[in-house]
Design an enzyme around this catalytic site. Structure first.
Site, PDB file in Angstrom:
ATOM      1  N   GLY A 194      43.318  50.567  37.079  1.00  0.00           N
ATOM      2  CA  GLY A 194      44.079  49.614  37.888  1.00  0.00           C
ATOM      3  C   GLY A 194      43.245  48.372  38.173  1.00  0.00           C
ATOM      4  O   GLY A 194      43.775  47.259  38.270  1.00  0.00           O
TER       5      GLY A 194
ATOM      6  N   TYR B  19      45.133  47.179  48.243  1.00  0.00           N
ATOM      7  CA  TYR B  19      44.001  47.636  47.419  1.00  0.00           C
ATOM      8  C   TYR B  19      44.358  47.329  45.969  1.00  0.00           C
ATOM      9  O   TYR B  19      45.261  47.924  45.411  1.00  0.00           O
ATOM     10  CB  TYR B  19      43.797  49.144  47.606  1.00  0.00           C
ATOM     11  CG  TYR B  19      42.555  49.690  46.936  1.00  0.00           C
ATOM     12  CD1 TYR B  19      41.440  50.062  47.684  1.00  0.00           C
ATOM     13  CD2 TYR B  19      42.492  49.832  45.557  1.00  0.00           C
ATOM     14  CE1 TYR B  19      40.295  50.568  47.062  1.00  0.00           C
ATOM     15  CE2 TYR B  19      41.352  50.326  44.933  1.00  0.00           C
ATOM     16  CZ  TYR B  19      40.266  50.691  45.693  1.00  0.00           C
ATOM     17  OH  TYR B  19      39.139  51.194  45.078  1.00  0.00           O
TER      18      TYR B  19
ATOM     19  N   ASP C  40      52.191  45.185  41.935  1.00  0.00           N
ATOM     20  CA  ASP C  40      51.139  46.150  41.601  1.00  0.00           C
ATOM     21  C   ASP C  40      51.740  47.543  41.791  1.00  0.00           C
ATOM     22  O   ASP C  40      51.925  48.012  42.912  1.00  0.00           O
ATOM     23  CB  ASP C  40      49.916  45.947  42.508  1.00  0.00           C
ATOM     24  CG  ASP C  40      48.770  46.889  42.134  1.00  0.00           C
ATOM     25  OD1 ASP C  40      49.041  47.918  41.479  1.00  0.00           O
ATOM     26  OD2 ASP C  40      47.615  46.601  42.501  1.00  0.00           O
ATOM     27  N   GLU C  41      52.044  48.183  40.649  1.00  0.00           N
ATOM     28  CA  GLU C  41      52.677  49.510  40.648  1.00  0.00           C
ATOM     29  C   GLU C  41      51.672  50.594  40.252  1.00  0.00           C
ATOM     30  O   GLU C  41      52.068  51.690  39.845  1.00  0.00           O
ATOM     31  CB  GLU C  41      53.853  49.512  39.649  1.00  0.00           C
ATOM     32  CG  GLU C  41      55.015  48.637  40.066  1.00  0.00           C
ATOM     33  CD  GLU C  41      56.036  49.370  40.947  1.00  0.00           C
ATOM     34  OE1 GLU C  41      56.064  50.614  40.933  1.00  0.00           O
ATOM     35  OE2 GLU C  41      56.803  48.684  41.639  1.00  0.00           O
TER      36      GLU C  41
ATOM     37  N   LYS D  12      49.735  52.576  41.810  1.00  0.00           N
ATOM     38  CA  LYS D  12      49.779  53.882  42.491  1.00  0.00           C
ATOM     39  C   LYS D  12      51.203  54.417  42.625  1.00  0.00           C
ATOM     40  O   LYS D  12      51.416  55.627  42.598  1.00  0.00           O
ATOM     41  CB  LYS D  12      49.117  53.754  43.866  1.00  0.00           C
ATOM     42  CG  LYS D  12      48.855  55.084  44.543  1.00  0.00           C
ATOM     43  CD  LYS D  12      47.775  54.943  45.593  1.00  0.00           C
ATOM     44  CE  LYS D  12      47.749  56.130  46.521  1.00  0.00           C
ATOM     45  NZ  LYS D  12      46.915  55.872  47.690  1.00  0.00           N
TER      46      LYS D  12
ATOM     47  N   THR E 290      36.725  46.926  24.276  1.00  0.00           N
ATOM     48  CA  THR E 290      36.625  47.553  22.956  1.00  0.00           C
ATOM     49  C   THR E 290      37.584  48.737  22.774  1.00  0.00           C
ATOM     50  O   THR E 290      38.193  48.884  21.725  1.00  0.00           O
ATOM     51  CB  THR E 290      35.172  48.025  22.712  1.00  0.00           C
ATOM     52  OG1 THR E 290      34.305  46.944  23.016  1.00  0.00           O
ATOM     53  CG2 THR E 290      34.965  48.453  21.267  1.00  0.00           C
TER      54      THR E 290
HETATM   55  C1  LIG Z   1      47.831  49.645  44.169  1.00  0.00           C
HETATM   56  C2  LIG Z   1      46.532  49.856  43.463  1.00  0.00           C
HETATM   57  N1  LIG Z   1      46.120  48.940  42.589  1.00  0.00           N
HETATM   58  C3  LIG Z   1      44.955  49.077  41.930  1.00  0.00           C
HETATM   59  C4  LIG Z   1      44.144  50.170  42.145  1.00  0.00           C
HETATM   60  C5  LIG Z   1      42.851  50.309  41.394  1.00  0.00           C
HETATM   61  O1  LIG Z   1      42.986  51.305  40.437  1.00  0.00           O
HETATM   62  P1  LIG Z   1      41.705  52.002  39.759  1.00  0.00           P
HETATM   63  O2  LIG Z   1      41.063  52.851  40.808  1.00  0.00           O
HETATM   64  O3  LIG Z   1      42.273  52.789  38.630  1.00  0.00           O
HETATM   65  O4  LIG Z   1      40.817  50.914  39.277  1.00  0.00           O
HETATM   66  C6  LIG Z   1      44.541  51.151  43.051  1.00  0.00           C
HETATM   67  C7  LIG Z   1      43.680  52.322  43.315  1.00  0.00           C
HETATM   68  O5  LIG Z   1      43.871  53.068  44.228  1.00  0.00           O
HETATM   69  C8  LIG Z   1      45.774  50.995  43.734  1.00  0.00           C
HETATM   70  O6  LIG Z   1      46.202  51.898  44.615  1.00  0.00           O
END
Ligand SMILES: Cc1ncc(COP(=O)(O)O)c(C=O)c1O
Length: 446
Positions: free
Chosen positions: A111, A138, A245-246, A248, A302
């Protein structure tokens, strides 16, 4: 080997930088919605590894797809080689998204790197320097994703986030108390238009708004449909892109394939991660071709788009859609929320139960009158739940929201078991059965 020895080895060899620990839990085996530790104790997993294992731990179809792909073509990276599997997955993802416009996908591993792509792409593609995000959000651990984040665990490290001003995320339980959700949504939108954009930030410097339809690590707060539709209008008015941002909440967890769907808004870009890889590292950014093509080689890795990971993800999507798993998430979410609300009636330490589908937060407070977050209690409840055979974690800016994000294949009996363990964990924690020194190595989000 036993739990203690394994824990000591982990402490000796694994960097603390990588840790967000709430208990000394270990796992050596998993099945369905259960984890087993090295002493063969069974745990009901109400986290699914932070919302990763949406199909649970023993999906045979996904396992077969991964195995077959490893045996046929174990690697061909997208950055320099065309592969069937990466195209097939991209077609599936584009087909799941609304909007009558051309779409493309980008592949990464987490993410964080997906949000990082957005942090690079938007200023590059729009010529506008800023991306608006939300307090409590987050978005990840790499520098751009850090700066986009408003969660206290990340803002403590991000020194300069002037390119990512933060808007308040609706807090219906506290700030919105005494109003209907719609009235409160309108108040929040009014602040953006007539407060924030008038007094604090020039909207024409903003290339995009990035939002979670349910702010998960920020305390599992679903944004109202009125709020999300209002954001969409604001974006169209000022020529900003609207990005969800999906990572989670996506892939069936909310009862729809994506969390934004209930609002009916059409995102320009969607960020996907965690569960899409079914346990393998995969993230996806999917959106309007016009910005997804903003520069060749702008953000590449990569091993991006590995055929093995793509084949697993394609099988994961087929399993989700073919077996009505989002519908189960919706039904089991209702069942869990009903039981948690019943528990709230008999437990004054629960202030609020909220969420959508199988993403549910139970907010702990010291007493119903002042609603002061019960931060220490939440840490003890999570620890006690682990001792009682259930894995869950806490979220929220005050670390006082017990989060349930179980595999979406959860059944009713397991939902009842979870609430019953939670009730006992709260009672035991309140009775002092978790001494302070048990928590000394487990600082959680702190
Ligand atoms: C909404 C959201 N976006 C991004 C991330 C970051 O993901 P990652 O831990 O896989 O880098 C998270 C992680 O909890 C998240 O909840």
């Amino acid at each position: 080997m036993n739990n203690n020895v394994l824990y000591e080895l982990d402490s000796r060899y694994i960097s603390d930088v990588l840790k967000l620990r709430f208990t000394p839990a270990n796992a050596v085996m998993a099945e369905d919605v259960y984890l087993y530790d090295i002493e063969e104790k069974k745990y009901l997993d109400m986290s699914a590894g932070w919302a990763v294992m949406n199909l649970g731990y023993s999906n045979k179809t996904v396992a077969e797809a991964i195995k077959k792909q490893i045996e046929t073509l174990s690697f061909a990276g997208v950055i320099s080689c065309v592969s069937k599997e990466s195209i097939e997955l991209a077609q599936k993802i584009c087909g799941l998204l609304p909007g009558d416009f051309e779409k493309k996908v980008w592949y990464g591993h987490s993410g964080s790197d997906a949000n990082e792509f957005v942090a690079k792409m938007i200023p590059y593609a729009t010529g506008r320097p800023a991306i608006l995000t939300f307090e409590g959000s987050y978005h990840g651990q790499t520098l751009g994703a850090y700066a986009m984040s408003g969660h206290p665990s990340l803002t403590a490290f991000a020194k300069d986030s002037s390119a990512n001003p933060k808007l308040p995320y609706p807090d219906y339980y506290r700030d919105g108390a005494g109003m209907t959700p719609e009235e409160y949504d309108i108040k929040c939108l009014d602040y953006i238009e007539n407060g924030f954009f008038k007094d604090k930030f020039d909207p024409y410097k903003v290339g995009a708004i990035v939002v979670e339809a349910v702010q998960s690590d920020g305390g599992d707060i679903p944004a109202g449909n009125t709020f999300l539709r209002g954001l969409e209008k604001i974006c169209r008015k000022y020529g900003m892109y609207l990005i969800f941002d999906e990572v989670k909440i996506g892939m069936g967890r909310t009862g729809d394939m994506f969390g934004f769907e209930e609002s009916g808004v059409i995102p320009d870009v969607v960020i996907i991660g965690k569960s899409i890889g079914a346990g393998l590292p995969l993230s996806i950014v999917a959106g309007r071709s016009e910005i997804m093509d903003c520069a060749t080689g702008l953000h590449l890795f990569t091993t991006s788009g590995s055929p093995v990971v793509c084949a697993g993800a394609s099988a994961m999507i087929d399993e989700l859609t073919g077996n009505n798993i989002p519908e189960n998430a919706r039904n089991m979410g209702t069942c869990l929320k009903t039981e948690l609300n019943r528990l709230k009636e008999r437990c004054s330490y629960i202030g609020d139960v909220r969420g959508r589908g199988l993403l549910i937060g139970t907010e702990l407070i010291n007493n119903p009158k002042d609603r002061i977050p019960a931060t220490e209690l939440a840490a003890k409840v999570v620890y006690r739940a682990y001792e009682l055979g259930m894995i869950c974690y806490y979220t929220g800016p005050a670390s006082n929201v017990i989060e349930f994000t179980p595999p979406l294949i959860l059944n009713e009996k397991q939902a009842y078991d979870a609430v019953s363990i939670l009730e006992q964990a709260i009672n035991d924690a309140v009775m002092g059965k978790v001494p302070d020194d048990k928590l000394k190595n487990f600082s959680g989000w702190a």
